[in-house]
Design a protein around this motif. Structure first.
Motif, PDB file in Angstrom:
ATOM      1  N   THR A 158      17.178 -13.414  56.511  1.00 10.76           N
ATOM      2  CA  THR A 158      18.383 -12.894  57.151  1.00 10.76           C
ATOM      3  C   THR A 158      19.568 -13.045  56.214  1.00 10.76           C
ATOM      4  OG1 THR A 158      17.606 -13.449  59.361  1.00 10.76           O
ATOM      5  CG2 THR A 158      19.965 -13.137  59.100  1.00 10.76           C
ATOM      6  N   CYS A 159      20.352 -11.973  56.103  1.00 12.99           N
ATOM      7  CA  CYS A 159      21.594 -12.049  55.335  1.00 12.99           C
ATOM      8  C   CYS A 159      22.645 -12.642  56.267  1.00 12.99           C
ATOM      9  CB  CYS A 159      21.993 -10.660  54.861  1.00 12.99           C
ATOM     10  SG  CYS A 159      23.513 -10.653  53.904  1.00 12.99           S
ATOM     11  N   THR A 160      23.215 -13.769  55.895  1.00  7.21           N
ATOM     12  CA  THR A 160      24.124 -14.483  56.795  1.00  7.21           C
ATOM     13  C   THR A 160      25.594 -14.293  56.432  1.00  7.21           C
ATOM     14  OG1 THR A 160      23.922 -16.452  55.407  1.00  7.21           O
ATOM     15  CG2 THR A 160      22.421 -16.279  57.295  1.00  7.21           C
ATOM     16  N   PHE A 161      25.852 -13.821  55.210  1.00  7.82           N
ATOM     17  CA  PHE A 161      27.247 -13.660  54.800  1.00  7.82           C
ATOM     18  C   PHE A 161      27.305 -12.661  53.658  1.00  7.82           C
ATOM     19  CE2 PHE A 161      30.924 -14.797  52.141  1.00  7.82           C
ATOM     20  CZ  PHE A 161      31.929 -14.704  53.083  1.00  7.82           C
ATOM     21  N   MET A 162      28.407 -11.946  53.603  1.00  5.74           N
ATOM     22  CA  MET A 162      28.563 -10.901  52.596  1.00  5.74           C
ATOM     23  C   MET A 162      30.054 -10.733  52.339  1.00  5.74           C
ATOM     24  SD  MET A 162      26.803  -7.239  53.047  1.00  5.74           S
ATOM     25  CE  MET A 162      26.284  -6.269  51.661  1.00  5.74           C
ATOM     26  N   LYS A 163      30.432 -10.806  51.078  1.00  8.06           N
ATOM     27  CA  LYS A 163      31.830 -10.526  50.729  1.00  8.06           C
ATOM     28  C   LYS A 163      31.826  -9.692  49.458  1.00  8.06           C
ATOM     29  CE  LYS A 163      36.256 -12.555  49.559  1.00  8.06           C
ATOM     30  NZ  LYS A 163      36.918 -13.721  48.938  1.00  8.06           N
ATOM     31  N   ILE A 164      32.537  -8.593  49.484  1.00  2.00           N
ATOM     32  CA  ILE A 164      32.560  -7.686  48.337  1.00  2.00           C
ATOM     33  C   ILE A 164      34.021  -7.383  48.033  1.00  2.00           C
ATOM     34  CG2 ILE A 164      31.592  -5.546  47.386  1.00  2.00           C
ATOM     35  CD1 ILE A 164      29.423  -7.132  48.864  1.00  2.00           C
ATOM     36  N   ASP A 165      34.342  -7.326  46.750  1.00  5.65           N
ATOM     37  CA  ASP A 165      35.723  -7.011  46.390  1.00  5.65           C
ATOM     38  C   ASP A 165      35.750  -6.235  45.079  1.00  5.65           C
ATOM     39  OD1 ASP A 165      38.313  -6.994  47.085  1.00  5.65           O
ATOM     40  OD2 ASP A 165      38.643  -9.151  46.853  1.00  5.65           O
ATOM     41  N   CYS A 166      36.778  -5.431  44.918  1.00  8.12           N
ATOM     42  CA  CYS A 166      36.913  -4.628  43.703  1.00  8.12           C
ATOM     43  C   CYS A 166      38.386  -4.292  43.537  1.00  8.12           C
ATOM     44  CB  CYS A 166      36.069  -3.359  43.824  1.00  8.12           C
ATOM     45  SG  CYS A 166      36.261  -2.204  42.454  1.00  8.12           S
ATOM     46  N   ASN A 167      39.020  -4.819  42.498  1.00  9.92           N
ATOM     47  CA  ASN A 167      40.459  -4.589  42.335  1.00  9.92           C
ATOM     48  C   ASN A 167      40.807  -4.259  40.896  1.00  9.92           C
ATOM     49  OD1 ASN A 167      41.779  -5.070  44.944  1.00  9.92           O
ATOM     50  ND2 ASN A 167      40.709  -7.045  44.771  1.00  9.92           N
ATOM     51  N   PRO A 168      41.761  -3.366  40.710  1.00  6.85           N
ATOM     52  CA  PRO A 168      42.234  -3.079  39.358  1.00  6.85           C
ATOM     53  C   PRO A 168      42.939  -4.319  38.810  1.00  6.85           C
ATOM     54  CG  PRO A 168      43.444  -1.769  40.996  1.00  6.85           C
ATOM     55  CD  PRO A 168      42.419  -2.553  41.739  1.00  6.85           C
TER      56      PRO A 168
ATOM     57  N   ALA B 276      33.762  -0.439  45.181  1.00 12.55           N
ATOM     58  CA  ALA B 276      34.850   0.512  45.399  1.00 12.55           C
ATOM     59  C   ALA B 276      36.116  -0.231  45.805  1.00 12.55           C
ATOM     60  CB  ALA B 276      34.467   1.521  46.478  1.00 12.55           C
ATOM     61  N   HIS B 277      37.198   0.133  45.177  1.00 14.93           N
ATOM     62  CA  HIS B 277      38.502  -0.468  45.462  1.00 14.93           C
ATOM     63  C   HIS B 277      38.970  -0.095  46.872  1.00 14.93           C
ATOM     64  CE1 HIS B 277      42.511  -1.888  45.097  1.00 14.93           C
ATOM     65  NE2 HIS B 277      43.058  -0.693  44.957  1.00 14.93           N
ATOM     66  N   ASN B 278      39.442  -1.118  47.588  1.00 23.09           N
ATOM     67  CA  ASN B 278      40.059  -0.872  48.907  1.00 23.09           C
ATOM     68  C   ASN B 278      39.124  -0.268  49.943  1.00 23.09           C
ATOM     69  OD1 ASN B 278      42.551  -1.953  48.856  1.00 23.09           O
ATOM     70  ND2 ASN B 278      43.639  -0.066  48.294  1.00 23.09           N
ATOM     71  N   LEU B 279      37.833  -0.495  49.790  1.00 24.86           N
ATOM     72  CA  LEU B 279      36.897   0.060  50.762  1.00 24.86           C
ATOM     73  C   LEU B 279      37.035  -0.691  52.092  1.00 24.86           C
ATOM     74  CD1 LEU B 279      34.628   2.192  50.859  1.00 24.86           C
ATOM     75  CD2 LEU B 279      33.003   0.356  50.436  1.00 24.86           C
TER      76      LEU B 279
ATOM     77  N   VAL C 195      33.447   1.106  40.345  1.00 26.37           N
ATOM     78  CA  VAL C 195      32.693   0.506  39.247  1.00 26.37           C
ATOM     79  C   VAL C 195      31.216   0.727  39.555  1.00 26.37           C
ATOM     80  CG1 VAL C 195      32.093  -1.656  38.103  1.00 26.37           C
ATOM     81  CG2 VAL C 195      34.466  -1.213  38.797  1.00 26.37           C
ATOM     82  N   LYS C 196      30.554   1.452  38.674  1.00 26.81           N
ATOM     83  CA  LYS C 196      29.166   1.816  38.945  1.00 26.81           C
ATOM     84  C   LYS C 196      28.218   0.627  38.798  1.00 26.81           C
ATOM     85  CE  LYS C 196      27.571   5.739  37.248  1.00 26.81           C
ATOM     86  NZ  LYS C 196      26.949   6.776  36.363  1.00 26.81           N
ATOM     87  N   ILE C 197      27.311   0.472  39.747  1.00 30.73           N
ATOM     88  CA  ILE C 197      26.203  -0.464  39.589  1.00 30.73           C
ATOM     89  C   ILE C 197      25.001   0.272  39.014  1.00 30.73           C
ATOM     90  CG2 ILE C 197      24.542  -1.920  40.799  1.00 30.73           C
ATOM     91  CD1 ILE C 197      26.776  -2.593  42.818  1.00 30.73           C
TER      92      ILE C 197
ATOM     93  N   GLU D 139      35.557  -2.588  32.227  1.00 35.89           N
ATOM     94  CA  GLU D 139      36.419  -1.493  31.752  1.00 35.89           C
ATOM     95  C   GLU D 139      35.710  -0.173  32.056  1.00 35.89           C
ATOM     96  OE1 GLU D 139      39.466  -1.669  29.747  1.00 35.89           O
ATOM     97  OE2 GLU D 139      39.473   0.506  30.115  1.00 35.89           O
ATOM     98  N   VAL D 140      36.323   0.599  32.931  1.00 35.31           N
ATOM     99  CA  VAL D 140      35.698   1.853  33.349  1.00 35.31           C
ATOM    100  C   VAL D 140      36.490   3.030  32.802  1.00 35.31           C
ATOM    101  CG1 VAL D 140      34.995   3.255  35.329  1.00 35.31           C
ATOM    102  CG2 VAL D 140      35.015   0.757  35.512  1.00 35.31           C
ATOM    103  N   SER D 141      35.796   3.989  32.229  1.00 31.90           N
ATOM    104  CA  SER D 141      36.508   5.220  31.876  1.00 31.90           C
ATOM    105  C   SER D 141      35.843   6.393  32.573  1.00 31.90           C
ATOM    106  CB  SER D 141      36.526   5.424  30.365  1.00 31.90           C
ATOM    107  OG  SER D 141      35.227   5.589  29.882  1.00 31.90           O
ATOM    108  N   TYR D 142      36.645   7.392  32.833  1.00 32.72           N
ATOM    109  CA  TYR D 142      36.100   8.575  33.494  1.00 32.72           C
ATOM    110  C   TYR D 142      36.785   9.798  32.924  1.00 32.72           C
ATOM    111  CZ  TYR D 142      40.375   8.050  36.246  1.00 32.72           C
ATOM    112  OH  TYR D 142      41.683   7.918  36.625  1.00 32.72           O
ATOM    113  N   THR D 143      36.240  10.921  33.153  1.00 35.74           N
ATOM    114  CA  THR D 143      36.795  12.162  32.643  1.00 35.74           C
ATOM    115  C   THR D 143      37.187  13.051  33.812  1.00 35.74           C
ATOM    116  OG1 THR D 143      35.197  11.971  30.868  1.00 35.74           O
ATOM    117  CG2 THR D 143      36.375  14.053  31.023  1.00 35.74           C
ATOM    118  N   VAL D 144      38.348  13.675  33.706  1.00 40.77           N
ATOM    119  CA  VAL D 144      38.756  14.616  34.752  1.00 40.77           C
ATOM    120  C   VAL D 144      38.478  16.029  34.255  1.00 40.77           C
ATOM    121  CG1 VAL D 144      40.681  15.491  36.109  1.00 40.77           C
ATOM    122  CG2 VAL D 144      40.517  13.042  35.598  1.00 40.77           C
ATOM    123  N   TYR D 145      37.777  16.780  35.069  1.00 41.21           N
ATOM    124  CA  TYR D 145      37.449  18.155  34.686  1.00 41.21           C
ATOM    125  C   TYR D 145      38.235  19.127  35.551  1.00 41.21           C
ATOM    126  CZ  TYR D 145      33.704  16.432  31.806  1.00 41.21           C
ATOM    127  OH  TYR D 145      32.994  15.787  30.832  1.00 41.21           O
TER     128      TYR D 145
END
Lengths: 281, 281, 281, 281
Positions: free
Chosen positions: A251-261, A195-198, A230-232, A78-84
């Motif tokens: 060696t990094c052989t595979f990488m999958k990252i996802d971020c969705n609302p 990050a969503h939709n990166l 979503v901050k790490i 659950e992420v909250s943010y403030t708009v200034y």
């Protein structure tokens, strides 16, 4: 706003190796981890830790030679943010009045040699009327003058390199943003997260500048939706909060990252960017 | 146009030292040395030489330890130059058709690492419609973004340093101009000479870009009057045509440089700079 | 000694491109080209040229977008070299007495920033008794401390980079050798050529140092047999005598290089290296 | 062991300036500040602070334009240290077992680009049998190859610069030591303090390497007596614990530093250095 984040990293290990990962969602007043799992396959003993006075969540493990393994992290956050509004952001805080904990973020760091860029930053951005205008102009300038390109830079690339080469990936864009802000005495720090939709999908790196008493979010790649992160972790630069550090031959052989609302009614924050800014605190 | 040039250089020599000077006015179709004298006090044997296929006039001498000496060069020089209208300069010569002798001036050199600046130069100046517009924009950009300041740079400073540091003296300005031109495939070379009314008085360094078949003159410091120069030499950069090179332990204790038109009706070329350019060939 | 050399280079051309090749065997008093052919398939008009006061043989051509083409060069070359005994090499020639044409090779160049390495070179090699000992020690030191590895360096890599990174290919080894020699006031120049039994097969780069009045040959990679080379060209560094320069968007798709003695009784020069040196002049 | 330390710093201030000083003796289990005074003349309001999770003691103040002022710090400090025998130091702690708080000191930092020096450090020191031998060899190597010289380096100089330039002052020596240790996966940190009999008198900078579970002290300048120091602070490098940082236009006009044992029977630790090491913890 709730997000589901997912990362999957596979490695082939050619020598006995210590890994230190930094892939878990940060826990803070503005970001709650509702649920999470970290699975290592095949099972390898790992240990979570944080440093004193830091929220950064590390995971370390020792892996033997010849092992192939995969780390999978899943979480609902659950992420909250403030708009200034820009008007709020016009006020400048003299250095003498800055929160002490903010001061280290004015100093140069491994990948952000702000001490070398005083003349350049002043020449390019010094005329602007306030710190928010300066940070925004820096963000636009990087977006306009640096080409996003994978495979050209490496883990030793720093802001001065990027200023000359004018190519890089998200971490390089962020380092340059940080260095230019600090060169103007604006505290700035590295932001790593999901990050969503990166596109291409990867961990993302952005930066935050401390303006008017707030850590405002900037993404000079403009690849992510400003309210879709979503901050790490935060750090002075990537040297403090690398996604994966290893001491060994790997060696990094595979990488999958996802971020969705989680909800379907996610409204990207974007159109108002000119006069409004986001803080993830 | 006739000029009287004068230079006086004094040195204290702490170890046996070989000196190579490059302070004499160039002799060429467009520049005639009417009279000149070179005096070394106390007398030290010296030898003049030029390299094959080069007009650069060197003077070398061996000086013993403990000697204080002074070199005085005086000359009267007839300089002619050509003024080109911008319209003539719009035509571009494809690399394949360039005079072969011009080709080495597209390559990078010690102080002009053009190979590192392809992206930057293209990003900043690539959109401009022709080579003259690009070289002129480079000249203006350097003038506007680099601060003239003595004592900050040294003989190892190169164009990439100056791009980051944004300070330097005439040679640094020239090196940056050359590097940016070459990064855009415009041949460019270093120009060292005497300049009328230069303040502070010193030897001057500028650059020439090969555009429309001409070596056009540019001075990104804007410290000299464009038609007030007497050429000493051209080269790829300062590493080829340094005013004084020495192999030993030496201090320069005094320096006086002067350059004045012989006639009183010298008309500075200036107001037309926007649409006209000067070539010293 | 007679050699047959062969090079075959294929390119895919994505934009109209000017190519300048430098792959033909040098012609000199000590190297005779008995026969040679240069074929471009499909046929593209090309022009050979040399610069004034230079033996370097360039070939230039303009290639249209979308073309795939291959350049094949074949030659039979008679190479002679001189073997010098160490005793001959002990005599040092003061700078003041050097042939003038040798002087430019003491100055720093794009990839050989000798001006930055005076302290380092003096500290590491300055104690040695003569110039030959210094150059030989430099050659050994590079061989022992720099790892030969392809794909890590690029065409912008220079001696200072290699000193820190400690990896590179033959041109990087050569540049470092040149820079360290020049930092000790030993004239040094780049040598590019064909090498017998080079593995991996490629053009080779070595360096020559001017000692006792001779240009002595050094190969800090120790990948080639010292008397198994056919010279293409000398220059200050790779920026002057690159095998292939192109102005456009191009990919090299194939490369084959070969160099073999014509006679079967070729005797590799090697065992005597400690007390004898080779000059290709 | 009791020491009296004294520092006096005078500044002329040309624009409104924020100062942050870091000149007070550290307070820790092994170092007790018995008495101390900090006086600013003429009086300017100052504030002491430390960062969370740090013992570093900062003092900040805002100074108006046109002011000349002097800061005088005096303290009596009880310092204890431990002497370790080489035998104890032979055991190596695997990274996975390191105290978490030590881990950040393996990462590169602004002035210690260890990530660029893996090959070089391994090539020069990797063959040594244990971490203590490596750190000691690094210390000796710096002492032997870098010349101590003031006025050549500046606050932007970093380990890679010093590796090439081979000149610098105590902070440059320390940065190089730290970078080389970290490149070998030995945690290392910057040590700034007062040193007895330092010549020229100044604040001193050294480094500590984490070996066998101890922070061992190294001084590659060999200018100070190993047991004659009073610690001010530790940090990743000088960017975190600079003696004086200022944000404004300022000149330091006077500086006096002193550090003396209170008792007359101070026995310099030195002769045993080959087999014994000191830790200030």
């Amino acid at each position: 706003m709730k997000f589901k984040v997912y990362s999957e990293l596979s490695y082939e290990v050619f020598s006995p190796t210590t890994f230190i990962f930094n892939i878990q969602a940060a826990k803070s007043a503005s970001q709650k981890v509702i649920s999470e799992t970290l699975i290592v396959t095949p099972f390898i003993k790992f240990e979570e830790f944080t440093l004193k006075n830091s929220d950064t969540r590390f995971v370390k493990m020792e892996v033997e030679q010849g092992v192939f393994f995969t780390v999978i992290y899943e979480a609902e956050v659950e992420v909250s943010y403030t708009v200034y509004d820009e008007k709020v952001l016009l006020k400048s805080i003299p250095i003498i009045n800055l929160d002490h904990e903010v001061l280290p973020f004015i100093s140069p760091s491994r990948h952000c040699e702000s001490d070398k860029l005083l003349e350049l930053a002043t020449n390019e951005f010094g005329y602007l009327p306030n710190e928010y205008a300066k940070a925004k102009a820096i963000n636009e300038w990087i977006f306009n003058t640096v080409e996003y390109k994978t495979g050209v830079t490496n883990s030793s690339t720093s802001a001065c390199d990027t200023l000359l080469d004018r190519v890089g990936v998200c971490k390089d864009f962020a380092h340059l943003g940080i260095a230019l802000c600090r060169a103007l005495d604006i505290p700035a720090r590295y932001f790593t997260g999901y990050a969503h939709n990166l596109n291409p999908p990867d961990f993302h790196a952005c930066f935050e500048a401390y303006i008017g008493g707030q850590w405002l979010f900037f993404d000079p790649t403009k690849l992510a939706v400003a309210n879709g992160l979503v901050k790490i972790a935060n750090g002075k630069d990537a040297s403090e909060v690398a996604v994966a550090s290893y001491f060994g031959d790997v060696t990094c052989t595979f990488m999958k990252i996802d971020c969705n609302p989680v909800v379907s009614d996610f409204i990207p924050f974007n159109s108002e960017l000119d006069t409004k800014a986001i803080s993830y605190e």
